[in-house]
Write a protein that holds these residues in place. Structure first.
Motif, PDB file in Angstrom:
ATOM      1  N   LEU A 103       0.828  -1.210   0.000  1.00 50.59           N
ATOM      2  CA  LEU A 103       0.000   0.000   0.000  1.00 50.59           C
ATOM      3  C   LEU A 103       0.860   1.256   0.000  1.00 50.59           C
ATOM      4  O   LEU A 103       0.535   2.243  -0.669  1.00 50.59           O
ATOM      5  CB  LEU A 103      -0.929  -0.013   1.213  1.00 50.59           C
ATOM      6  N   GLN A 104       1.955   1.218   0.738  1.00 45.49           N
ATOM      7  CA  GLN A 104       2.862   2.370   0.733  1.00 45.49           C
ATOM      8  C   GLN A 104       3.474   2.558  -0.650  1.00 45.49           C
ATOM      9  O   GLN A 104       3.577   3.688  -1.141  1.00 45.49           O
ATOM     10  CB  GLN A 104       3.980   2.156   1.760  1.00 45.49           C
ATOM     11  N   ALA A 105       3.874   1.458  -1.266  1.00 40.11           N
ATOM     12  CA  ALA A 105       4.475   1.549  -2.601  1.00 40.11           C
ATOM     13  C   ALA A 105       3.483   2.123  -3.607  1.00 40.11           C
ATOM     14  O   ALA A 105       3.874   2.795  -4.569  1.00 40.11           O
ATOM     15  CB  ALA A 105       4.952   0.170  -3.059  1.00 40.11           C
ATOM     16  N   SER A 125       6.116  -2.109  12.552  1.00 41.85           N
ATOM     17  CA  SER A 125       7.419  -2.707  12.251  1.00 41.85           C
ATOM     18  C   SER A 125       7.884  -2.440  10.823  1.00 41.85           C
ATOM     19  O   SER A 125       9.080  -2.550  10.533  1.00 41.85           O
ATOM     20  CB  SER A 125       7.372  -4.219  12.498  1.00 41.85           C
ATOM     21  N   VAL A 126       6.954  -2.073   9.924  1.00 37.93           N
ATOM     22  CA  VAL A 126       7.342  -1.889   8.518  1.00 37.93           C
ATOM     23  C   VAL A 126       6.900  -0.562   7.921  1.00 37.93           C
ATOM     24  O   VAL A 126       7.309  -0.214   6.817  1.00 37.93           O
ATOM     25  CB  VAL A 126       6.786  -3.034   7.643  1.00 37.93           C
ATOM     26  N   VAL A 127       6.067   0.203   8.604  1.00 37.96           N
ATOM     27  CA  VAL A 127       5.533   1.414   8.006  1.00 37.96           C
ATOM     28  C   VAL A 127       6.629   2.478   7.904  1.00 37.96           C
ATOM     29  O   VAL A 127       7.542   2.551   8.730  1.00 37.96           O
ATOM     30  CB  VAL A 127       4.334   1.945   8.839  1.00 37.96           C
ATOM     31  N   ARG A 128       6.525   3.298   6.891  1.00 37.53           N
ATOM     32  CA  ARG A 128       7.474   4.388   6.715  1.00 37.53           C
ATOM     33  C   ARG A 128       7.148   5.532   7.661  1.00 37.53           C
ATOM     34  O   ARG A 128       5.997   5.767   7.989  1.00 37.53           O
ATOM     35  CB  ARG A 128       7.431   4.903   5.278  1.00 37.53           C
ATOM     36  N   GLU A 129       8.168   6.247   8.069  1.00 38.10           N
ATOM     37  CA  GLU A 129       7.957   7.415   8.919  1.00 38.10           C
ATOM     38  C   GLU A 129       7.105   8.434   8.166  1.00 38.10           C
ATOM     39  O   GLU A 129       7.379   8.764   7.010  1.00 38.10           O
ATOM     40  CB  GLU A 129       9.295   8.043   9.313  1.00 38.10           C
ATOM     41  N   GLY A 130       6.056   8.916   8.818  1.00 40.84           N
ATOM     42  CA  GLY A 130       5.203   9.932   8.219  1.00 40.84           C
ATOM     43  C   GLY A 130       4.028   9.393   7.429  1.00 40.84           C
ATOM     44  O   GLY A 130       3.184  10.186   6.987  1.00 40.84           O
ATOM     45  N   GLN A 131       3.931   8.072   7.241  1.00 42.24           N
ATOM     46  CA  GLN A 131       2.778   7.498   6.540  1.00 42.24           C
ATOM     47  C   GLN A 131       1.563   7.537   7.462  1.00 42.24           C
ATOM     48  O   GLN A 131       1.550   6.881   8.497  1.00 42.24           O
ATOM     49  CB  GLN A 131       3.049   6.056   6.124  1.00 42.24           C
ATOM     50  N   PRO A 132       0.510   8.298   7.123  1.00 42.44           N
ATOM     51  CA  PRO A 132      -0.663   8.348   8.007  1.00 42.44           C
ATOM     52  C   PRO A 132      -1.393   7.008   8.051  1.00 42.44           C
ATOM     53  O   PRO A 132      -1.626   6.376   7.022  1.00 42.44           O
ATOM     54  CB  PRO A 132      -1.539   9.430   7.357  1.00 42.44           C
ATOM     55  N   VAL A 133      -1.729   6.588   9.250  1.00 41.16           N
ATOM     56  CA  VAL A 133      -2.495   5.368   9.460  1.00 41.16           C
ATOM     57  C   VAL A 133      -3.608   5.679  10.458  1.00 41.16           C
ATOM     58  O   VAL A 133      -3.527   6.635  11.229  1.00 41.16           O
ATOM     59  CB  VAL A 133      -1.613   4.218   9.981  1.00 41.16           C
ATOM     60  N   LEU A 134      -4.648   4.865  10.451  1.00 42.87           N
ATOM     61  CA  LEU A 134      -5.767   5.057  11.371  1.00 42.87           C
ATOM     62  C   LEU A 134      -6.361   3.699  11.705  1.00 42.87           C
ATOM     63  O   LEU A 134      -6.731   2.939  10.803  1.00 42.87           O
ATOM     64  CB  LEU A 134      -6.826   5.962  10.749  1.00 42.87           C
ATOM     65  N   GLY A 135      -6.461   3.393  12.990  1.00 46.58           N
ATOM     66  CA  GLY A 135      -6.949   2.094  13.420  1.00 46.58           C
ATOM     67  C   GLY A 135      -8.440   2.067  13.706  1.00 46.58           C
ATOM     68  O   GLY A 135      -8.982   2.966  14.348  1.00 46.58           O
ATOM     69  N   ILE A 136      -9.099   1.014  13.215  1.00 43.37           N
ATOM     70  CA  ILE A 136     -10.479   0.701  13.578  1.00 43.37           C
ATOM     71  C   ILE A 136     -10.403  -0.333  14.692  1.00 43.37           C
ATOM     72  O   ILE A 136      -9.893  -1.433  14.481  1.00 43.37           O
ATOM     73  CB  ILE A 136     -11.250   0.111  12.380  1.00 43.37           C
ATOM     74  N   PRO A 137     -10.865  -0.022  15.910  1.00 44.52           N
ATOM     75  CA  PRO A 137     -10.701  -0.968  17.013  1.00 44.52           C
ATOM     76  C   PRO A 137     -11.502  -2.244  16.797  1.00 44.52           C
ATOM     77  O   PRO A 137     -12.725  -2.222  16.703  1.00 44.52           O
ATOM     78  CB  PRO A 137     -11.215  -0.184  18.223  1.00 44.52           C
ATOM     79  N   ALA A 138     -10.800  -3.374  16.707  1.00 45.37           N
ATOM     80  CA  ALA A 138     -11.466  -4.662  16.491  1.00 45.37           C
ATOM     81  C   ALA A 138     -10.864  -5.765  17.336  1.00 45.37           C
ATOM     82  O   ALA A 138     -11.381  -6.874  17.350  1.00 45.37           O
ATOM     83  CB  ALA A 138     -11.397  -5.050  15.008  1.00 45.37           C
ATOM     84  N   GLY A 139      -9.781  -5.467  18.044  1.00 48.51           N
ATOM     85  CA  GLY A 139      -9.114  -6.493  18.828  1.00 48.51           C
ATOM     86  C   GLY A 139      -9.616  -6.550  20.253  1.00 48.51           C
ATOM     87  O   GLY A 139     -10.498  -5.801  20.670  1.00 48.51           O
ATOM     88  N   VAL A 140      -9.029  -7.467  21.024  1.00 42.40           N
ATOM     89  CA  VAL A 140      -9.336  -7.582  22.441  1.00 42.40           C
ATOM     90  C   VAL A 140      -8.472  -6.603  23.234  1.00 42.40           C
ATOM     91  O   VAL A 140      -8.943  -5.870  24.087  1.00 42.40           O
ATOM     92  CB  VAL A 140      -9.088  -9.019  22.930  1.00 42.40           C
TER      93      VAL A 140
END
Length: 371
Positions: A103-105, A125-140
């Motif tokens: 997705l970054q590429a 562990s693999v995302v580039r610095e500055g790549q915006p991400v947003l989490g949808i809470p689905a875990g425990v």
């Protein structure tokens, strides 16, 4: 106008262990499924994506096949491109990392992902610095500050980005439970890094904070009060967490640190219960539900206690819910309301404006609840 490109990653195993009392899903997905757990990540992602319907013509999603996003986007009719492949149809942490890199590429403006703290760690562990991400809470387990407070909030925040709203970018901490500490009976979250997240108003959750004071005296006082006021033949559901575990120990009872237990007439009658067993104990029987607030975040439902499902909440009654929290823990919220994220929007909307908080011996506070 060019399309706004959003990368979507769903961890289909996220949250499987919650309702069946496994405290997480890492490495126990097969056992959770064997116990009757139902996948929930896609359903929670759907809630977020519904908020993007008004701007669907302005978005193109990029995702991975099948349960990682492709199936849901096709079902909902969103324009999307599928990258990568899944060998045998199952998913793993390696697939999440591969998806992030792909997705970054491809140059996505935002990576929207559904999961828990383990998923956030994989992305970090693999995302580039500055790549915006947003989490949808689905875990425990959701200790990290990279998740929206609910799926709906994640969708609304993503929509604001697409519409060109002014949304500040900030650093969100990625944390996960320290398993070595857990084996010693302590709940502690280790820091694993930071992600670049959009931040606006009350959409994003704060990093879970450990208590800043000893709760020993308060819990002793609360135990004395509870011993004086047990209602006979009423079942008291103790939710997960060190606060309620400590309260039970002060009562001379042994409960599970991260499980849900039921006490009746001063005795533990159900220990480390899954959702089905818990429902059977409270359905048609008078009960109280005791939960605690996550320090710094304020969640009382939907974080680490998925056994307390919408039908369990309805069976007990929202008027018989009590929050157990010290005043110091409430102060970490800095005036923000307590939060509920049961997965049932109608139920969440029906919560009272304020809930009763047990904060000391015969000391009840009223504290606001938000969405």
């Amino acid at each position: 106008m060019s399309a706004f490109h959003i990368g979507l990653i769903i961890n289909p195993l996220a949250g499987l262990g919650g309702a069946v009392g496994l405290k997480g899903s890492d490495g126990v997905a097969a056992e959770a499924l064997a116990r009757g757990a139902e996948p929930r990540a896609a359903a929670r992602t759907r809630i977020a994506l519904e908020c993007l319907r008004p701007v669907t013509q302005r978005i193109e999603f990029l995702t991975f096949p099948g349960p990682m996003g492709g199936d849901l986007l096709a079902e909902m009719g969103f324009a999307h491109r599928v990258l990568g492949h899944l060998g045998d149809g199952t998913t793993s942490a390696a697939d999440t990392r591969e998806a992030v890199e792909a997705l970054q590429a491809a140059g996505v403006a935002l990576i929207l992902f559904a999961g828990g703290d383990g998923t956030a760690r994989d992305i970090c562990s693999v995302v580039r610095e500055g790549q915006p991400v947003l989490g949808i809470p689905a875990g425990v387990k959701i200790h990290s500050g990279v998740y929206a407070i609910s799926p709906r909030a994640a969708g609304e925040l993503a929509r604001r980005l697409v519409e060109g709203g002014l949304v500040r970018l900030a650093s969100g901490e990625v944390r996960d439970i320290d398993e070595a500490a857990l084996r010693d009976g302590r709940v502690a979250a280790r820091w694993y890094g930071e992600l670049c997240v959009p931040e606006e108003g009350g959409f994003m959750q704060h990093v879970k904070q450990a208590g800043m004071e000893s709760e020993e005296l308060v819990l002793s006082d609360l135990a004395a009060w509870l011993e004086d006021s047990w209602e006979p033949d009423v079942r008291y559901v103790f939710g997960p967490g060190s606060t309620l575990h400590g309260l039970a120990r002060n009562l001379g009872l042994e409960t599970t640190l991260l499980g849900v237990d039921v006490i009746e007439n001063g005795q533990v009658i159900g220990r480390d219960l899954g959702e089905q067993a818990l429902f059977e104990l409270v359905d048609g029987h008078p009960a109280f539900l005791l939960v605690t607030a996550i320090g710094g975040q304020g969640h009382i439902i939907g974080r680490g206690n998925q056994q307390i499902s919408p039908r369990v909440l309805r069976a007990i009654g929202l008027d018989r819910l009590r929050v157990v929290a010290t005043k110091r823990k409430l102060q970490t919220l800095e005036g923000r309301p307590l939060l509920v994220d049961s997965g049932d929007s109608a139920l969440d909307d029906s919560f009272p404006d304020v809930v009763r908080v047990w904060a000391g011996y015969k000391e009840e506070l009223l504290y606001p609840v938000g969405g």
